[in-house]
Motif scaffolding. Structure first.
Motif, PDB file in Angstrom:
ATOM      1  N   ALA A 178      -3.132  -8.632   5.503  1.00  0.00           N
ATOM      2  CA  ALA A 178      -4.232  -7.664   5.545  1.00  0.00           C
ATOM      3  C   ALA A 178      -3.744  -6.327   6.082  1.00  0.00           C
ATOM      4  CB  ALA A 178      -5.377  -8.196   6.394  1.00  0.00           C
ATOM      5  N   GLY A 179      -4.039  -5.262   5.336  1.00  0.00           N
ATOM      6  CA  GLY A 179      -3.672  -3.908   5.731  1.00  0.00           C
ATOM      7  C   GLY A 179      -2.327  -3.450   5.217  1.00  0.00           C
ATOM      8  N   GLU A 180      -1.516  -4.357   4.667  1.00  0.00           N
ATOM      9  CA  GLU A 180      -0.202  -3.965   4.155  1.00  0.00           C
ATOM     10  C   GLU A 180      -0.331  -3.299   2.797  1.00  0.00           C
ATOM     11  OE1 GLU A 180       3.131  -6.923   6.026  1.00  0.00           O
ATOM     12  OE2 GLU A 180       2.179  -7.596   4.178  1.00  0.00           O
ATOM     13  N   VAL A 181       0.575  -2.337   2.550  1.00  0.00           N
ATOM     14  CA  VAL A 181       0.618  -1.593   1.299  1.00  0.00           C
ATOM     15  C   VAL A 181       2.038  -1.666   0.757  1.00  0.00           C
ATOM     16  CG1 VAL A 181       0.334   0.684   0.225  1.00  0.00           C
ATOM     17  CG2 VAL A 181      -1.174   0.002   2.106  1.00  0.00           C
ATOM     18  N   LEU A 182       2.156  -1.862  -0.553  1.00  0.00           N
ATOM     19  CA  LEU A 182       3.460  -1.880  -1.200  1.00  0.00           C
ATOM     20  C   LEU A 182       3.456  -0.852  -2.315  1.00  0.00           C
ATOM     21  CD1 LEU A 182       6.240  -3.250  -1.622  1.00  0.00           C
ATOM     22  CD2 LEU A 182       5.086  -4.868  -3.151  1.00  0.00           C
ATOM     23  N   SER A 183       4.389   0.088  -2.264  1.00  0.00           N
ATOM     24  CA  SER A 183       4.546   1.088  -3.316  1.00  0.00           C
ATOM     25  C   SER A 183       5.485   0.505  -4.358  1.00  0.00           C
ATOM     26  CB  SER A 183       5.134   2.370  -2.721  1.00  0.00           C
ATOM     27  OG  SER A 183       5.388   3.309  -3.748  1.00  0.00           O
ATOM     28  N   ILE A 184       5.071   0.546  -5.634  1.00  0.00           N
ATOM     29  CA  ILE A 184       5.892  -0.004  -6.702  1.00  0.00           C
ATOM     30  C   ILE A 184       6.055   1.022  -7.806  1.00  0.00           C
ATOM     31  CG2 ILE A 184       5.290  -2.413  -6.231  1.00  0.00           C
ATOM     32  CD1 ILE A 184       3.225  -2.271  -8.432  1.00  0.00           C
ATOM     33  N   PHE A 185       7.111   0.876  -8.604  1.00  0.00           N
ATOM     34  CA  PHE A 185       7.379   1.826  -9.682  1.00  0.00           C
ATOM     35  C   PHE A 185       6.492   1.573 -10.884  1.00  0.00           C
ATOM     36  CE2 PHE A 185      11.350   1.896  -7.259  1.00  0.00           C
ATOM     37  CZ  PHE A 185      11.420   3.262  -7.007  1.00  0.00           C
ATOM     38  N   GLU A 186       6.281   0.310 -11.185  1.00  0.00           N
ATOM     39  CA  GLU A 186       5.438  -0.035 -12.326  1.00  0.00           C
ATOM     40  C   GLU A 186       4.950  -1.468 -12.137  1.00  0.00           C
ATOM     41  OE1 GLU A 186       7.779   0.289 -15.839  1.00  0.00           O
ATOM     42  OE2 GLU A 186       9.214  -1.201 -15.193  1.00  0.00           O
ATOM     43  N   PHE A 187       3.942  -1.816 -12.891  1.00  0.00           N
ATOM     44  CA  PHE A 187       3.502  -3.204 -12.881  1.00  0.00           C
ATOM     45  C   PHE A 187       3.014  -3.581 -14.259  1.00  0.00           C
ATOM     46  CE2 PHE A 187      -0.027  -0.778 -10.941  1.00  0.00           C
ATOM     47  CZ  PHE A 187      -1.068  -1.047 -11.816  1.00  0.00           C
ATOM     48  N   GLU A 188       3.153  -4.857 -14.545  1.00  0.00           N
ATOM     49  CA  GLU A 188       2.676  -5.399 -15.807  1.00  0.00           C
ATOM     50  C   GLU A 188       1.533  -6.350 -15.517  1.00  0.00           C
ATOM     51  OE1 GLU A 188       5.558  -7.035 -18.468  1.00  0.00           O
ATOM     52  OE2 GLU A 188       7.053  -5.574 -17.824  1.00  0.00           O
ATOM     53  N   ILE A 189       0.489  -6.229 -16.259  1.00  0.00           N
ATOM     54  CA  ILE A 189      -0.678  -7.094 -16.082  1.00  0.00           C
ATOM     55  C   ILE A 189      -0.559  -8.173 -17.078  1.00  0.00           C
ATOM     56  CG2 ILE A 189      -3.186  -7.166 -16.144  1.00  0.00           C
ATOM     57  CD1 ILE A 189      -2.050  -5.644 -13.773  1.00  0.00           C
TER      58      ILE A 189
END
Length: 189
Positions: A178-189
């Protein structure tokens, strides 16, 4: 071509899924958790009392794709009482709820009883103690997202939601605390 930024966040209980709140009361906003770039938007929403996986992006087209009806969203709901198989079947087949002042029958969905919670769910906000009776957990997977739909669905089958955590959007699973954030370059759904 513009380089967009994407983020995964485990939205804690008590935060709004937005960056600006125009009303006079003070509220906890996503910007308090991380220094997001200008133009970042939440993809879908979780209400103030809900927790879990929230995707954010600077790409409006990605937002449209993820919010579309082809992308599954899975929720774990802690409900009041020990839910029955009959109630699970009713959830699977669609139940009548209210939406914008009209009655609506939800689409068929996947639902099951959950016996073991993943670690990422954590303790969350204390809902109540044993004196108030038993609770149980269920999974509900939807491709639609009406206002407070999961809460309305569980109430419609006689088991009101006490705690709600989104654990999956498409093939992206909640793995943050809870409260953590992850920055990512891209994501696939």
């Amino acid at each position: 071509m513009q380089n967009h930024q994407h983020f995964l966040i485990h939205k804690p209980h008590g935060f709004l899924s937005q960056f600006v709140y125009a009303k006079k009361r003070s509220k906890k906003l996503l910007g308090e958790l991380y220094d997001f770039p200008e133009g970042t938007m939440a993809i879908g929403r979780l209400d103030e009392a809900s927790e879990g996986l929230l995707l954010l992006t600077t790409d409006g087209m990605m937002s449209e794709i993820v919010r579309g009806k082809s992308v599954e969203k899975e929720y774990y709901a802690q409900v009041d009482g020990i839910i029955t198989e009959e109630a699970i079947e009713r959830l699977k087949n669609g139940v009548e709820i209210g939406f914008n002042g009209i009655r609506y029958v939800t689409k068929k969905c996947d639902s099951k009883i959950v016996f073991e919670l993943p670690d990422c769910i954590g303790e969350g906000k204390k809902i109540r103690d044993e004196r108030h009776g038993p609770t149980s957990w269920i999974s509900i997977t939807l491709t639609e997202g009406k206002f407070r739909q999961v809460r309305k669905m569980t109430a419609a089958v006689g088991f009101p939601t006490l705690r709600l955590v989104r654990i999956r959007v498409g093939n992206i699973h909640l793995q943050l605390k809870a409260g953590e954030v992850l920055s990512i370059f891209e994501f696939e759904i």
